[in-house]
Design an enzyme around this catalytic site. Structure first.
Site, PDB file in Angstrom:
ATOM      1  N   CYS A 176       4.586   2.513 -12.116  1.00 21.27           N
ATOM      2  CA  CYS A 176       3.793   1.428 -11.738  1.00 21.27           C
ATOM      3  C   CYS A 176       2.447   1.904 -11.115  1.00 21.27           C
ATOM      4  CB  CYS A 176       4.428   0.337 -10.881  1.00 21.27           C
ATOM      5  SG  CYS A 176       3.328  -1.218 -10.300  1.00 21.27           S
ATOM      6  N   CYS A 179       1.142  -0.614  -8.388  1.00 26.89           N
ATOM      7  CA  CYS A 179       1.404  -0.356  -6.961  1.00 26.89           C
ATOM      8  C   CYS A 179       1.194   0.780  -6.342  1.00 26.89           C
ATOM      9  CB  CYS A 179       3.078  -0.315  -7.193  1.00 26.89           C
ATOM     10  SG  CYS A 179       3.656  -1.719  -8.587  1.00 26.89           S
ATOM     11  N   ASP A 180       1.145   1.847  -7.050  1.00 27.68           N
ATOM     12  CA  ASP A 180       1.437   3.135  -6.310  1.00 27.68           C
ATOM     13  C   ASP A 180      -0.052   3.824  -6.342  1.00 27.68           C
ATOM     14  OD1 ASP A 180       3.684   2.599  -5.417  1.00 27.68           O
ATOM     15  OD2 ASP A 180       4.648   3.645  -7.356  1.00 27.68           O
TER      16      ASP A 180
END
Ligand code: NDP
Length: 479
Positions: A176, A179-180
């Site tokens: 992801c 997200c990261d």
């Protein structure tokens, strides 16, 4: 008496024919429930249409089912809003030149809410399609009797299964980017894959990281021309064709390098790297339905002809869970619409009339409101130390971020699990942007992440998304 070759040949052909006939009969006669509309009147928690999943297919099905006059429930599943919530801009949704994936999904959800479609923030963990009404059970223990079911559970990212991948999951390995990516400010990363997802990850990572190496196993990208054109404009990107990631190497805390195979000359090169972003395709989320409905060898649900009908009358499937060819949000939503129309035809055919709907009115499942939260919010190491040292029961900490869609999806589950285990564990949530001291001290490299403390000590870490049932199993281990 010895058999001639011709006789042996005949026996083999006969055995094959019997096998084919048995398979045909098995498929035809496979436990199909007996349907009698009056059976629904003796049940509670009834729903004419239950949709599993809330991506484009599920949301489109909800809009149509509701407008066709059926009380409809969407069980949001483990990733509410589906994969579009993890993409950045969508530029191919008809009527929207450029819209954020999560905004598009919010619009679809609002459309459903405006039509009085109910949403249950939960995951279905058991289905029984051999009985009608179909029996469904959620992670939270809600039991539903569905007169028709539309499966739109989508697909999940694949992983490479190379050495080091599971060991460094959440410690530098992830699927992801949205997200990261912020954890990799000024760092060097690799993106594995050459499709649209890989291209999307490159675009999401580029503003944060120092440099991206994109590893593509063939000598060309699979991504659409529009995405290829955008990727090729990225300044801090090197695309390495004919290359495969073979091993992920790290120290005790995080990834430090990867071994890359050159497919042409079979040489292996070690490249120092801080993060590995995987984007190598998806597999359908169908394990829950195995042995109950027909699927192909790759696990995609089979639908009949131009309909969305599965092998069980009254159960329909739409979107990436049954489509391995197009896999586009627009196509998934179209299939969701077809599934709702098919469900409507099915319900009419079995005698679901206005009269029956009236009789069922007080038997419909109502989603209860969630009530007050008992999750503690903290913003500093000092607060965390105080909570972990003063509690004898386990302390479960959820690290999340506003930019991480899966973290946001998990918060309602976390709240609900906190209520379930009230007095047995303390539940804490930390917005990583507000608590950099904790992030640094505890080496948080991925969101969502969970850390469990007992008697002031860390006893477990989990660096990934969990749906509600997984979260319940996880918490149960420490109680
Ligand atoms: P795809 O199947 O399209 O692409 C997967 C990529 O990963 C391919 O380049 C494939 O290589 C590579 N790959 C697969 N297995 C391995 C492996 N073991 N090692 C190395 N590389 C591997 O999957 P996506 O998830 O990218 O896309 C799925 C669908 O979703 C597509 O239809 C896509 O169009 C759609 N999508 C659209 C987006 C958009 O429009 N913005 C965004 C994201 C997805 P090879 O080509 O050699 O097989």
């Amino acid at each position: 008496m010895k058999k001639t070759n011709f006789e042996r040949y005949l026996v083999t052909i006969l055995a094959m024919l019997i096998g084919i006939l048995a398979l045909f009969l098995y498929k035809r006669l496979k436990v199909q429930p007996k349907i009698d509309i009056s059976q629904s009147l003796n049940k509670d928690n009834v729903m004419p249409v239950v949709i599993l999943g809330s991506g484009p297919a599920g949301q489109a099905a909800g809009i149509y089912a509701s407008r066709l006059g059926f009380k409809t429930l969407i069980v949001s599943g483990s990733k509410p809003g589906g994969q579009l919530t993890e993409t950045s801009f969508v530029e191919n949704w008809p009527g929207e030149r450029k819209i954020l994936g999560r905004e598009l999904m919010k619009k679809l959800q609002d459309h459903n809410l405006g039509l009085d479609v109910s949403f249950l923030e939960d995951t279905v963990t058991k289905v029984n399609f051999s009985k009608w009404p179909f029996e469904l059970e959620t992670a939270d223990g809600v039991k539903l009797n569905a007169l028709s079911v539309i499966i739109t559970t989508g697909s999940s990212p694949l992983t490479l299964k190379v050495p080091g991948e599971s060991e460094y999951w959440g410690k530098g390995v992830t699927t992801c980017a949205i997200c990261d990516a912020p954890f990799y400010k000024g760092k060097n990363v690799v993106v594995v894959g050459g499709g649209d997802s890989a291209a999307e990850q490159v675009l999401q990572l580029s503003p944060h990281v120092a440099h991206i190496t994109m590893l593509v196993r063939k000598d060309s990208l699979r991504a659409s021309q529009a995405m290829q054109d955008r990727v090729k404009e990225v300044k801090n990107l090197t695309i390495v064709y004919n290359s495969q990631l073979k091993q992920i190497i790290g120290n005790s805390n995080h990834v430090v390098s990867v071994d890359i195979l050159n497919n042409k000359d079979n040489s292996i090169k070690n490249q120092p790297i801080d993060g590995v972003f995987l984007a190598i395709g998806h597999s359908p989320n169908t394990s829950l339905f195995k042995k109950q409905i027909d699927m192909d060898s790759a696990g995609y649900i089979e639908v009949k002809g131009r309909s969305q009908q599965t092998s069980i009358p009254g159960v329909f499937a739409a979107g990436d869970v049954e489509d391995h060819v197009y896999m586009q949000a627009g196509i998934a939503s179209g299939a969701g619409i077809k599934a709702a129309l098919d469900a409507s035809a099915f319900l009419h055919k079995i005698g679901f009339t206005n009269e029956i709907a009236k009789k069922l009115e007080n038997k419909y499942y109502e989603v209860s409101s969630s009530g007050l939260s008992n999750v503690v919010v903290i913003k500093s190491q000092r607060e965390l130390d105080k909570i972990t040292s003063s509690n004898k029961i386990p302390v479960i900490v959820d690290f999340w971020a506003h930019h991480c869609p899966s973290c946001i999806h998990m918060l309602p589950s976390f709240e609900s699990v906190a209520k379930k285990f009230a007095n047995k564990a303390v539940f804490v949530k930390v917005d990583i942007e507000e608590a950099q001291d904790i992030v640094k001290k505890l080496f948080i490299l991925k969101v969502p992440s969970f850390i469990v403390f007992k008697d002031g000590q860390i006893v477990a870490r989990f660096n990934d998304f969990m749906d509600k049932s997984q979260m319940i199993d996880f918490v149960n281990k420490f109680i």
